[in-house]
Design a protein around this motif. Structure first.
Motif, PDB file in Angstrom:
ATOM      1  N   PHE A  10       0.834  -1.193   0.000  1.00 16.50           N
ATOM      2  CA  PHE A  10       0.000   0.000   0.000  1.00 16.50           C
ATOM      3  C   PHE A  10       0.873   1.248   0.000  1.00 16.50           C
ATOM      4  O   PHE A  10       2.059   1.192   0.288  1.00 16.50           O
ATOM      5  CB  PHE A  10      -0.962   0.006   1.192  1.00 16.50           C
ATOM      6  N   SER A  11       0.270   2.372  -0.365  1.00 14.93           N
ATOM      7  CA  SER A  11       0.962   3.663  -0.380  1.00 14.93           C
ATOM      8  C   SER A  11       0.653   4.421   0.895  1.00 14.93           C
ATOM      9  O   SER A  11      -0.442   4.303   1.458  1.00 14.93           O
ATOM     10  CB  SER A  11       0.511   4.499  -1.570  1.00 14.93           C
ATOM     11  N   TYR A  12       1.623   5.196   1.341  1.00 13.92           N
ATOM     12  CA  TYR A  12       1.486   5.972   2.560  1.00 13.92           C
ATOM     13  C   TYR A  12       2.022   7.366   2.286  1.00 13.92           C
ATOM     14  O   TYR A  12       3.146   7.507   1.802  1.00 13.92           O
ATOM     15  CB  TYR A  12       2.262   5.269   3.676  1.00 13.92           C
ATOM     16  N   HIS A  13       1.231   8.388   2.536  1.00 17.36           N
ATOM     17  CA  HIS A  13       1.645   9.772   2.333  1.00 17.36           C
ATOM     18  C   HIS A  13       1.948  10.365   3.697  1.00 17.36           C
ATOM     19  O   HIS A  13       1.079  10.451   4.555  1.00 17.36           O
ATOM     20  CB  HIS A  13       0.530  10.552   1.644  1.00 17.36           C
ATOM     21  N   TYR A  14       3.192  10.776   3.884  1.00 20.37           N
ATOM     22  CA  TYR A  14       3.652  11.282   5.177  1.00 20.37           C
ATOM     23  C   TYR A  14       4.190  12.692   5.028  1.00 20.37           C
ATOM     24  O   TYR A  14       4.796  13.026   4.012  1.00 20.37           O
ATOM     25  CB  TYR A  14       4.750  10.354   5.719  1.00 20.37           C
ATOM     26  N   ASP A  15       4.052  13.509   6.045  1.00 22.76           N
ATOM     27  CA  ASP A  15       4.586  14.867   6.090  1.00 22.76           C
ATOM     28  C   ASP A  15       4.082  15.665   4.900  1.00 22.76           C
ATOM     29  O   ASP A  15       4.807  15.977   3.977  1.00 22.76           O
ATOM     30  CB  ASP A  15       6.113  14.853   6.134  1.00 22.76           C
ATOM     31  N   PHE A  16       2.824  15.971   4.939  1.00 18.93           N
ATOM     32  CA  PHE A  16       2.125  16.561   3.803  1.00 18.93           C
ATOM     33  C   PHE A  16       2.792  17.816   3.261  1.00 18.93           C
ATOM     34  O   PHE A  16       2.703  18.105   2.088  1.00 18.93           O
ATOM     35  CB  PHE A  16       0.661  16.826   4.176  1.00 18.93           C
ATOM     36  N   GLY A  17       3.497  18.583   4.080  1.00 14.19           N
ATOM     37  CA  GLY A  17       4.180  19.786   3.593  1.00 14.19           C
ATOM     38  C   GLY A  17       5.307  19.486   2.623  1.00 14.19           C
ATOM     39  O   GLY A  17       5.606  20.286   1.742  1.00 14.19           O
ATOM     40  N   ASP A  18       5.963  18.336   2.772  1.00 14.11           N
ATOM     41  CA  ASP A  18       7.093  17.987   1.915  1.00 14.11           C
ATOM     42  C   ASP A  18       6.758  16.923   0.878  1.00 14.11           C
ATOM     43  O   ASP A  18       7.558  16.648  -0.005  1.00 14.11           O
ATOM     44  CB  ASP A  18       8.280  17.511   2.758  1.00 14.11           C
ATOM     45  N   GLY A  19       5.600  16.306   0.988  1.00 14.62           N
ATOM     46  CA  GLY A  19       5.149  15.375  -0.031  1.00 14.62           C
ATOM     47  C   GLY A  19       5.840  14.028  -0.073  1.00 14.62           C
ATOM     48  O   GLY A  19       6.051  13.480  -1.141  1.00 14.62           O
ATOM     49  N   TRP A  20       6.207  13.471   1.079  1.00 16.44           N
ATOM     50  CA  TRP A  20       6.804  12.145   1.092  1.00 16.44           C
ATOM     51  C   TRP A  20       5.731  11.105   0.783  1.00 16.44           C
ATOM     52  O   TRP A  20       4.708  11.041   1.426  1.00 16.44           O
ATOM     53  CB  TRP A  20       7.401  11.831   2.458  1.00 16.44           C
ATOM     54  N   ARG A  21       5.989  10.268  -0.203  1.00 20.85           N
ATOM     55  CA  ARG A  21       5.102   9.146  -0.522  1.00 20.85           C
ATOM     56  C   ARG A  21       5.919   7.865  -0.406  1.00 20.85           C
ATOM     57  O   ARG A  21       6.991   7.749  -0.983  1.00 20.85           O
ATOM     58  CB  ARG A  21       4.530   9.281  -1.929  1.00 20.85           C
ATOM     59  N   HIS A  22       5.405   6.924   0.345  1.00 20.33           N
ATOM     60  CA  HIS A  22       6.104   5.669   0.586  1.00 20.33           C
ATOM     61  C   HIS A  22       5.269   4.508   0.068  1.00 20.33           C
ATOM     62  O   HIS A  22       4.038   4.547   0.121  1.00 20.33           O
ATOM     63  CB  HIS A  22       6.332   5.460   2.090  1.00 20.33           C
ATOM     64  N   THR A  23       5.929   3.487  -0.412  1.00 22.72           N
ATOM     65  CA  THR A  23       5.274   2.231  -0.729  1.00 22.72           C
ATOM     66  C   THR A  23       5.664   1.259   0.371  1.00 22.72           C
ATOM     67  O   THR A  23       6.845   1.041   0.630  1.00 22.72           O
ATOM     68  CB  THR A  23       5.714   1.700  -2.105  1.00 22.72           C
ATOM     69  N   VAL A  24       4.675   0.705   1.033  1.00 25.31           N
ATOM     70  CA  VAL A  24       4.907  -0.198   2.161  1.00 25.31           C
ATOM     71  C   VAL A  24       4.509  -1.611   1.741  1.00 25.31           C
ATOM     72  O   VAL A  24       3.417  -1.815   1.209  1.00 25.31           O
ATOM     73  CB  VAL A  24       4.077   0.237   3.394  1.00 25.31           C
ATOM     74  N   ALA A  25       5.404  -2.560   1.967  1.00 22.35           N
ATOM     75  CA  ALA A  25       5.128  -3.973   1.670  1.00 22.35           C
ATOM     76  C   ALA A  25       5.151  -4.747   2.983  1.00 22.35           C
ATOM     77  O   ALA A  25       6.126  -4.685   3.729  1.00 22.35           O
ATOM     78  CB  ALA A  25       6.181  -4.531   0.720  1.00 22.35           C
ATOM     79  N   VAL A  26       4.066  -5.445   3.273  1.00 18.24           N
ATOM     80  CA  VAL A  26       3.991  -6.278   4.478  1.00 18.24           C
ATOM     81  C   VAL A  26       4.623  -7.620   4.124  1.00 18.24           C
ATOM     82  O   VAL A  26       4.034  -8.424   3.408  1.00 18.24           O
ATOM     83  CB  VAL A  26       2.534  -6.450   4.949  1.00 18.24           C
ATOM     84  N   GLU A  27       5.838  -7.838   4.612  1.00 17.65           N
ATOM     85  CA  GLU A  27       6.569  -9.055   4.272  1.00 17.65           C
ATOM     86  C   GLU A  27       6.202 -10.220   5.176  1.00 17.65           C
ATOM     87  O   GLU A  27       6.073 -11.344   4.720  1.00 17.65           O
ATOM     88  CB  GLU A  27       8.065  -8.794   4.332  1.00 17.65           C
ATOM     89  N   GLU A  28       6.077  -9.948   6.465  1.00 16.46           N
ATOM     90  CA  GLU A  28       5.705 -11.006   7.392  1.00 16.46           C
ATOM     91  C   GLU A  28       5.242 -10.386   8.698  1.00 16.46           C
ATOM     92  O   GLU A  28       5.523  -9.239   8.994  1.00 16.46           O
ATOM     93  CB  GLU A  28       6.865 -11.968   7.657  1.00 16.46           C
ATOM     94  N   PHE A  29       4.525 -11.151   9.473  1.00 19.51           N
ATOM     95  CA  PHE A  29       4.108 -10.741  10.797  1.00 19.51           C
ATOM     96  C   PHE A  29       4.940 -11.518  11.802  1.00 19.51           C
ATOM     97  O   PHE A  29       5.103 -12.738  11.684  1.00 19.51           O
ATOM     98  CB  PHE A  29       2.615 -11.015  11.015  1.00 19.51           C
ATOM     99  N   LEU A  30       5.482 -10.819  12.776  1.00 20.82           N
ATOM    100  CA  LEU A  30       6.315 -11.441  13.791  1.00 20.82           C
ATOM    101  C   LEU A  30       5.509 -11.670  15.059  1.00 20.82           C
ATOM    102  O   LEU A  30       4.596 -10.907  15.368  1.00 20.82           O
ATOM    103  CB  LEU A  30       7.510 -10.540  14.112  1.00 20.82           C
TER     104      LEU A  30
END
Length: 73
Positions: A10-30
Protein backbone atom coordinates in the motif's frame (compact mmCIF):
# COMPACT_ATOMS: atom_id res chain seq x y z
CA UNK A 1 -2.08 -3.63 11.14
CA UNK A 2 -4.85 -6.19 11.54
CA UNK A 3 -6.40 -4.83 8.34
CA UNK A 4 -3.47 -6.11 6.25
CA UNK A 5 -2.42 -9.56 5.11
CA UNK A 6 1.07 -10.85 4.48
CA UNK A 7 2.13 -9.71 1.00
CA UNK A 8 -0.07 -6.60 1.05
CA UNK A 9 1.37 -3.48 -0.61
CA UNK A 10 0.00 0.00 0.00
CA UNK A 11 0.96 3.66 -0.38
CA UNK A 12 1.49 5.97 2.56
CA UNK A 13 1.65 9.77 2.33
CA UNK A 14 3.65 11.28 5.18
CA UNK A 15 4.59 14.87 6.09
CA UNK A 16 2.13 16.56 3.80
CA UNK A 17 4.18 19.79 3.59
CA UNK A 18 7.09 17.99 1.92
CA UNK A 19 5.15 15.37 -0.03
CA UNK A 20 6.80 12.15 1.09
CA UNK A 21 5.10 9.15 -0.52
CA UNK A 22 6.10 5.67 0.59
CA UNK A 23 5.27 2.23 -0.73
CA UNK A 24 4.91 -0.20 2.16
CA UNK A 25 5.13 -3.97 1.67
CA UNK A 26 3.99 -6.28 4.48
CA UNK A 27 6.57 -9.06 4.27
CA UNK A 28 5.71 -11.01 7.39
CA UNK A 29 4.11 -10.74 10.80
CA UNK A 30 6.32 -11.44 13.79
CA UNK A 31 5.25 -12.94 17.10
CA UNK A 32 6.33 -10.59 19.86
CA UNK A 33 6.36 -10.94 23.62
CA UNK A 34 4.55 -7.60 24.01
CA UNK A 35 1.93 -6.18 21.68
CA UNK A 36 3.13 -2.87 20.17
CA UNK A 37 0.71 0.02 19.84
CA UNK A 38 1.94 0.88 16.30
CA UNK A 39 3.81 -0.59 13.35
CA UNK A 40 7.61 -0.60 13.40
CA UNK A 41 10.22 -0.74 10.66
CA UNK A 42 12.59 -3.48 11.81
CA UNK A 43 15.04 -3.37 8.89
CA UNK A 44 15.83 -1.59 5.67
CA UNK A 45 18.46 0.52 4.01
CA UNK A 46 17.76 4.17 4.82
CA UNK A 47 14.60 2.99 6.55
CA UNK A 48 13.35 6.54 7.05
CA UNK A 49 14.51 10.15 6.77
CA UNK A 50 14.94 12.19 9.95
CA UNK A 51 11.99 14.37 11.00
CA UNK A 52 11.73 17.74 9.24
CA UNK A 53 14.64 17.12 6.85
CA UNK A 54 12.59 18.58 3.99
CA UNK A 55 11.47 16.96 0.76
CA UNK A 56 13.32 14.42 -1.36
CA UNK A 57 15.94 16.87 -2.68
CA UNK A 58 16.69 18.09 0.88
CA UNK A 59 17.05 14.48 2.02
CA UNK A 60 19.51 13.79 -0.80
CA UNK A 61 21.54 16.84 0.32
CA UNK A 62 21.34 15.63 3.93
CA UNK A 63 22.82 12.26 2.88
CA UNK A 64 25.70 14.05 1.11
CA UNK A 65 26.39 16.15 4.21
CA UNK A 66 26.46 13.25 6.67
CA UNK A 67 28.68 11.21 4.33
CA UNK A 68 31.33 14.00 4.31
CA UNK A 69 32.92 14.42 7.74
CA UNK A 70 34.58 17.63 6.51
CA UNK A 71 31.27 19.31 5.63
CA UNK A 72 30.62 22.08 8.18
CA UNK A 73 26.85 21.50 8.07
Amino acid sequence: MLDFEQGAVFSYHYDFGDGWRHTVAVEEFLTLAATPKHGTCVAGERARPPEDVGGVSCYERFLEIIADREDPE
